[in-house]
Design an enzyme around this catalytic site. Structure first.
Site, PDB file in Angstrom:
ATOM      1  N   SER A 203       0.834  -1.202   0.000  1.00 45.84           N
ATOM      2  CA  SER A 203       0.000   0.000   0.000  1.00 45.84           C
ATOM      3  C   SER A 203       0.866   1.248   0.000  1.00 45.84           C
ATOM      4  CB  SER A 203      -0.901  -0.012   1.239  1.00 45.84           C
ATOM      5  OG  SER A 203      -1.789   1.077   1.234  1.00 45.84           O
ATOM      6  N   HIS A 205       0.298   4.429   1.097  1.00 48.14           N
ATOM      7  CA  HIS A 205       0.339   5.355   2.237  1.00 48.14           C
ATOM      8  C   HIS A 205       1.046   4.759   3.453  1.00 48.14           C
ATOM      9  CE1 HIS A 205      -2.922   4.003   5.131  1.00 48.14           C
ATOM     10  NE2 HIS A 205      -3.113   3.186   4.123  1.00 48.14           N
ATOM     11  N   THR A 243      -9.377   2.684 -15.505  1.00 47.88           N
ATOM     12  CA  THR A 243      -8.238   3.526 -15.866  1.00 47.88           C
ATOM     13  C   THR A 243      -7.262   3.615 -14.705  1.00 47.88           C
ATOM     14  OG1 THR A 243      -9.623   4.840 -17.357  1.00 47.88           O
ATOM     15  CG2 THR A 243      -7.523   5.816 -16.651  1.00 47.88           C
ATOM     16  N   CYS A 330      -8.055   0.721  11.628  1.00 55.55           N
ATOM     17  CA  CYS A 330      -9.269   0.186  10.999  1.00 55.55           C
ATOM     18  C   CYS A 330     -10.320  -0.203  12.023  1.00 55.55           C
ATOM     19  CB  CYS A 330      -8.926  -1.022  10.123  1.00 55.55           C
ATOM     20  SG  CYS A 330      -8.492  -2.501  11.055  1.00 55.55           S
TER      21      CYS A 330
END
Length: 398
Positions: A203, A205, A243, A330
């Site tokens: 990931s 970040h 995209t 989370c």
């Protein structure tokens, strides 16, 4: 304006490196072509940028660029692997899935959903150090086992699982092996060839890149097993259509490049900061215990239980000065103790006295010294409060 708090929550997220942002910025305003529109020069230029970013991400984990697809982050990558494999595994009679009790919710909840759909699940325990015993994995694998998913580095307690040994077991048993490596990539060496992983998630970040972008390594021979989660466009070899965000990919690629160059020196610096912080607590007489193995661990991670102090009360005391947490971002706001700490066998009192501290690239020794002083003062303030037990109050009033 009030002084900004010292940021010590690098497992939750990392600030974007200015060097990665500088690379990314030009692709938002100047070189903004669609990398899939290669019949014009803007599109061709964008496709070259995308290829470069793919190569940068691949080099960081010892992969070939053709084995990397871009996603919105590790959560999507995890879902793509686990859910994307489930139908094909079931059709082959391989409907048994194995994971670990300390996994991120982005893995555990996908497994639980598949369990409700009829898949057989095995969720393995860890030891008190947070590590999975390879022998336990070997014993759990049977003739119907199709997939094993084990987190490389835990997001709460930072422990590093023996992924190479676990991968070898899966390879010998011809079982597909996935690892959520969002916390590990860019912080410790990761080599997908040596680790025998078939799928690996990362990931942006978490490695000082932009949020909203991640990548998934797919071993070429395993690509045919994946069913896309959604349809349309055929991008990323038809596995992840849509995209591809070129600017985000460029930022991720540069972050991967920087991490590869600076990882070794950054690791030593973070270990020194971590040890200094613990020594400050000890010298102040704070009684604490580190949750999870202290040696097999991310260099910038600490998860500690403070004896006699409630973590939420402590966080409130330090909140104006420090940004730390009591666990995974989370599950912020959850009323129950961390499932990771419970899996380690911590009782409720110790689990509720635990805080997570994450040092990172921009953390200075001065900040660590200040943070330790603020934390120690808050602990002593809370320890000085004496509550009369409810039963004693009732007896006195009667």
């Amino acid at each position: 304006m009030p002084e900004r708090p010292i940021y010590l929550d690098y497992q939750a997220s990392t600030p974007m490196d200015a060097r990665a942002l500088a690379v990314m910025a030009s692709y938002l305003t100047e070189s903004f072509g669609n990398p899939h529109a290669e019949e014009n020069l803007h599109g061709q230029s964008a496709a070259h940028v995308l290829a470069r970013a793919r190569g940068q991400a691949a080099r960081l984990i010892g992969a070939d660029s053709s084995d990397i697809i871009f996603t919105s982050g590790a959560t999507e990558a995890n879902n793509l692997v686990i859910s994307g494999l489930s139908e094909g595994l079931r059709a082959r009679g391989k409907n048994h899935l194995v994971t670990v009790a300390t996994e991120h919710k982005a893995v555990l909840q996908v497994f639980e959903a598949l369990g409700r759909q009829g898949h057989e699940l095995t969720i393995l325990p860890t030891g008190g150090d947070g590590l999975l015993d390879p022998a336990a994995l070997a014993a759990a694998i049977g003739p119907r086992t199709g997939l094993v998913s084990v987190m490389f580095a835990n997001n709460e307690i930072g422990v590093l699982q023996p992924i190479d040994e676990l991968g070898r077991i899966c390879r010998d048993r011809e079982v597909l092996f996935h690892s959520d490596a969002a916390q590990a990539v860019g912080k410790v060496p990761v080599d997908v060839g040596r680790l025998n992983v078939d799928f690996l998630s990362l990931s942006g970040h978490k490695i000082y890149g932009p949020p909203g972008i991640g990548a998934l390594f797919i071993r070429r021979a395993c690509r045919r097993y994946l069913k896309p989660l959604f349809i349309g466009g055929g991008q990323e070899w038809g596995i992840r259509p849509g995209t591809v965000p070129m600017a985000l990919c460029a930022g991720l690629g540069e972050a991967c490049e920087i991490a590869g160059l600076e990882m070794a020196t950054e690791r030593q610096r973070l270990l020194q900061l971590r040890d200094f912080f613990l020594s400050e607590l000890s010298q102040a007489g704070v009684v604490y215990s580190v949750n999870g193995d202290l040696n097999r661990r991310l260099p910038g991670n600490l998860n500690v239980s403070i004896d006699g102090v409630d973590a939420e009360a402590l966080l409130m005391c330090v909140r104006p000065r420090l940004s730390i947490s009591s666990g995974s971002a989370c599950t912020s706001g959850a009323l129950s103790p961390s499932h990771v700490l419970q899996a380690l066998g911590l009782d409720e009192i110790r689990a509720e006295s635990s805080i997570r501290i994450g040092f990172g690239r921009h953390t200075t020794r001065e900040e660590v010294e200040t943070a330790a002083a603020v934390l120690i003062a808050a602990i002593k303030r809370l320890m000085s409060v004496r509550y009369t037990p409810r039963l004693a109050v009732e007896e006195h009033s009667s």
